[in-house]
Design a protein around this motif. Structure first.
Motif, PDB file in Angstrom:
ATOM      1  N   MET A 181       0.841  -1.186   0.000  1.00 29.81           N
ATOM      2  CA  MET A 181       0.000   0.000   0.000  1.00 29.81           C
ATOM      3  C   MET A 181       0.879   1.239   0.000  1.00 29.81           C
ATOM      4  N   SER A 182       0.615   2.211  -0.798  1.00 26.93           N
ATOM      5  CA  SER A 182       1.448   3.387  -0.908  1.00 26.93           C
ATOM      6  C   SER A 182       1.232   4.318   0.260  1.00 26.93           C
ATOM      7  N   SER A 183       2.219   5.216   0.473  1.00 25.87           N
ATOM      8  CA  SER A 183       2.104   6.177   1.555  1.00 25.87           C
ATOM      9  C   SER A 183       0.941   7.124   1.323  1.00 25.87           C
ATOM     10  N   GLU A 184       0.645   7.409   0.057  1.00 22.45           N
ATOM     11  CA  GLU A 184      -0.486   8.284  -0.266  1.00 22.45           C
ATOM     12  C   GLU A 184      -1.791   7.693   0.204  1.00 22.45           C
ATOM     13  N   SER A 185      -1.927   6.360   0.014  1.00 20.11           N
ATOM     14  CA  SER A 185      -3.140   5.694   0.459  1.00 20.11           C
ATOM     15  C   SER A 185      -3.238   5.695   1.965  1.00 20.11           C
ATOM     16  N   ASN A 186      -2.087   5.502   2.647  1.00 17.36           N
ATOM     17  CA  ASN A 186      -2.094   5.474   4.100  1.00 17.36           C
ATOM     18  C   ASN A 186      -2.445   6.827   4.692  1.00 17.36           C
ATOM     19  N   SER A 187      -2.083   7.918   4.000  1.00 17.63           N
ATOM     20  CA  SER A 187      -2.311   9.251   4.525  1.00 17.63           C
ATOM     21  C   SER A 187      -3.568   9.894   3.967  1.00 17.63           C
ATOM     22  N   ARG A 188      -4.473   9.108   3.419  1.00 18.28           N
ATOM     23  CA  ARG A 188      -5.695   9.633   2.836  1.00 18.28           C
ATOM     24  C   ARG A 188      -6.474  10.408   3.892  1.00 18.28           C
ATOM     25  N   PRO A 189      -6.868  11.663   3.593  1.00 17.06           N
ATOM     26  CA  PRO A 189      -7.618  12.464   4.562  1.00 17.06           C
ATOM     27  C   PRO A 189      -8.926  11.805   4.962  1.00 17.06           C
ATOM     28  N   VAL A 190      -9.346  12.085   6.208  1.00 12.38           N
ATOM     29  CA  VAL A 190     -10.571  11.476   6.726  1.00 12.38           C
ATOM     30  C   VAL A 190     -11.784  11.904   5.903  1.00 12.38           C
ATOM     31  N   HIS A 191     -11.815  13.192   5.501  1.00 12.96           N
ATOM     32  CA  HIS A 191     -12.998  13.666   4.777  1.00 12.96           C
ATOM     33  C   HIS A 191     -13.147  12.966   3.428  1.00 12.96           C
ATOM     34  N   LYS A 192     -12.021  12.575   2.798  1.00 15.36           N
ATOM     35  CA  LYS A 192     -12.118  11.830   1.539  1.00 15.36           C
ATOM     36  C   LYS A 192     -12.653  10.424   1.780  1.00 15.36           C
ATOM     37  N   SER A 193     -12.211   9.805   2.872  1.00 13.35           N
ATOM     38  CA  SER A 193     -12.723   8.468   3.201  1.00 13.35           C
ATOM     39  C   SER A 193     -14.218   8.522   3.495  1.00 13.35           C
ATOM     40  N   LEU A 194     -14.655   9.565   4.209  1.00  8.71           N
ATOM     41  CA  LEU A 194     -16.078   9.704   4.506  1.00  8.71           C
ATOM     42  C   LEU A 194     -16.888   9.913   3.229  1.00  8.71           C
ATOM     43  N   LYS A 195     -16.333  10.685   2.286  1.00  8.93           N
ATOM     44  CA  LYS A 195     -17.022  10.881   1.011  1.00  8.93           C
ATOM     45  C   LYS A 195     -17.146   9.569   0.255  1.00  8.93           C
ATOM     46  N   GLU A 196     -16.095   8.745   0.323  1.00  2.00           N
ATOM     47  CA  GLU A 196     -16.153   7.455  -0.361  1.00  2.00           C
ATOM     48  C   GLU A 196     -17.210   6.550   0.263  1.00  2.00           C
ATOM     49  N   TYR A 197     -17.288   6.548   1.597  1.00  2.00           N
ATOM     50  CA  TYR A 197     -18.314   5.750   2.255  1.00  2.00           C
ATOM     51  C   TYR A 197     -19.711   6.258   1.887  1.00  2.00           C
ATOM     52  N   ALA A 198     -19.864   7.588   1.805  1.00  2.00           N
ATOM     53  CA  ALA A 198     -21.162   8.153   1.433  1.00  2.00           C
ATOM     54  C   ALA A 198     -21.535   7.745   0.018  1.00  2.00           C
ATOM     55  N   ARG A 199     -20.552   7.789  -0.902  1.00  2.00           N
ATOM     56  CA  ARG A 199     -20.824   7.354  -2.278  1.00  2.00           C
ATOM     57  C   ARG A 199     -21.169   5.872  -2.314  1.00  2.00           C
ATOM     58  N   GLY A 200     -20.467   5.082  -1.484  1.00  2.00           N
ATOM     59  CA  GLY A 200     -20.748   3.651  -1.446  1.00  2.00           C
ATOM     60  C   GLY A 200     -22.152   3.357  -0.964  1.00  2.00           C
ATOM     61  N   ILE A 201     -22.579   4.033   0.091  1.00  2.00           N
ATOM     62  CA  ILE A 201     -23.938   3.832   0.616  1.00  2.00           C
ATOM     63  C   ILE A 201     -24.972   4.245  -0.426  1.00  2.00           C
ATOM     64  N   THR A 202     -24.721   5.388  -1.080  1.00  2.00           N
ATOM     65  CA  THR A 202     -25.641   5.841  -2.124  1.00  2.00           C
ATOM     66  C   THR A 202     -25.725   4.833  -3.262  1.00  2.00           C
ATOM     67  N   GLY A 203     -24.569   4.334  -3.704  1.00  2.00           N
ATOM     68  CA  GLY A 203     -24.563   3.336  -4.764  1.00  2.00           C
ATOM     69  C   GLY A 203     -25.249   2.052  -4.359  1.00  2.00           C
ATOM     70  N   GLY A 204     -25.033   1.623  -3.102  1.00  2.00           N
ATOM     71  CA  GLY A 204     -25.676   0.410  -2.629  1.00  2.00           C
ATOM     72  C   GLY A 204     -27.180   0.508  -2.677  1.00  2.00           C
ATOM     73  N   LEU A 205     -27.718   1.660  -2.286  1.00  2.00           N
ATOM     74  CA  LEU A 205     -29.166   1.855  -2.321  1.00  2.00           C
ATOM     75  C   LEU A 205     -29.658   2.037  -3.754  1.00  2.00           C
ATOM     76  N   LEU A 206     -28.911   2.797  -4.545  1.00  2.00           N
ATOM     77  CA  LEU A 206     -29.342   3.096  -5.907  1.00  2.00           C
ATOM     78  C   LEU A 206     -29.478   1.840  -6.761  1.00  2.00           C
ATOM     79  N   PHE A 207     -28.507   0.939  -6.666  1.00  2.00           N
ATOM     80  CA  PHE A 207     -28.495  -0.234  -7.535  1.00  2.00           C
ATOM     81  C   PHE A 207     -29.248  -1.427  -6.958  1.00  2.00           C
TER      82      PHE A 207
END
Length: 282
Positions: free
Chosen positions: A1-27
């Motif tokens: 895993m790259s250092s960039e992935s390890n240092s991913r900001p929390v707000h980006k991770s939260l956005k990804e989870y939000a997109r995932g939840i939206t996609g899960g419901l949408l599809f």
């Protein structure tokens, strides 16, 4: 895993989870509201559920490898992402079914609750994976597109994305009674027409639609590419259709011809998912 992935900001991770939840419901919302899926969860055997979980996890691995959240991620990260998406799928399914009063914690056995939640969660988790990859902004997906474009154009990449697309599109109607009714009442001429239309859809979507993801072909290789990709796409859609129908018990007590009709009927929708899905869902 790259250092960039390890240092991913929390707000980006939260956005990804939000997109995932939206996609899960949408599809997957149609399946969450489908009575036949609730019944399948009620009668599902533990072995069937284990097979479904294993197949879904393999699909998530393939999708995340070719169209996942982090193009720079190692296989270890892909494994972890897939587990997270299945976990989110389980939570979403449990919450929605509880809200719809399709599961009761006091009046139902644990086997029935688990069966319904697990079956629904496998479809939701695929939607979660698609949502995290598809619902971002152009800025979020810019680097991903550049780094993964070559991998996605491989035959293996198209095959994996084709399976995911076929399941997302065809899986929403596979457990319904309408598939049975159409298959049983169809004459051989209708079945032949459905097969021809399925092949036509694959050709049009992949080679003549100019969709995002289509690749320009050399005139010398056009016929070979058209025949090869169309056959792969249609065989993939038929394989997915057969597996989904088998899982929901549509082959129990029927002749080979009736089972074949079921597969061809569902294959019309699955072929659209296998061809358009591999171009659009990435």
């Amino acid at each position: 895993m790259s250092s960039e992935s390890n240092s991913r900001p929390v707000h980006k991770s939260l956005k990804e989870y939000a997109r995932g939840i939206t996609g899960g419901l949408l599809f997957s919302f149609p399946l969450l509201y489908t009575m036949e899926v609730w019944w399948a969860g009620f009668i599902a055997e533990p072995l069937d559920l284990m097979v479904l979980v294993a197949v879904t996890y393999l699909l998530l691995l393939g999708y995340n490898r070719f169209a996942g959240m982090h193009p720079e991620a190692s296989w270890k990260h892909v494994f972890i992402n897939s587990v997270e998406e299945m976990g989110i799928g389980l939570l979403i399914s449990f919450g929605v079914l509880l809200m719809l009063n399709r599961i009761q914690l006091t009046d139902m056995s644990i086997d029935e609750v688990m069966g319904k939640v697990i079956i629904e969660a496998m479809a939701v988790s695929i939607g979660v994976s698609i949502g995290t990859a598809q619902l971002g902004t152009k800025e979020d997906n810019k680097d991903k597109t550049e780094q993964q474009s070559d991998e996605r154009r491989t035959k293996l990449g198209f095959f994996v994305l084709g399976i995911c697309g076929a399941i997302v599109v065809g899986g929403n109607v596979a457990p319904t009674e309408e598939i049975i009714m159409i298959a049983v009442e169809a004459a051989p001429g209708h079945i032949l027409a459905m097969a021809i239309v399925s092949l036509f859809i694959s050709v049009v979507v992949v080679f003549f639609s100019n969709f995002k993801g289509t690749v320009s072909k050399s005139k010398k290789l056009l016929f070979f590419d058209m025949a090869f990709d169309t056959c792969v796409s249609y065989v993939t859609s038929l394989g997915v259709s057969a597996f989904v129908l088998w899982f929901f018990g549509r082959f129990d007590g029927v002749s080979f011809w009736v089972a074949f009709q079921h597969v061809i009927v569902l294959g019309v929708l699955a072929s659209l998912g296998a061809s358009a899905g591999r171009l659009l869902i990435k």
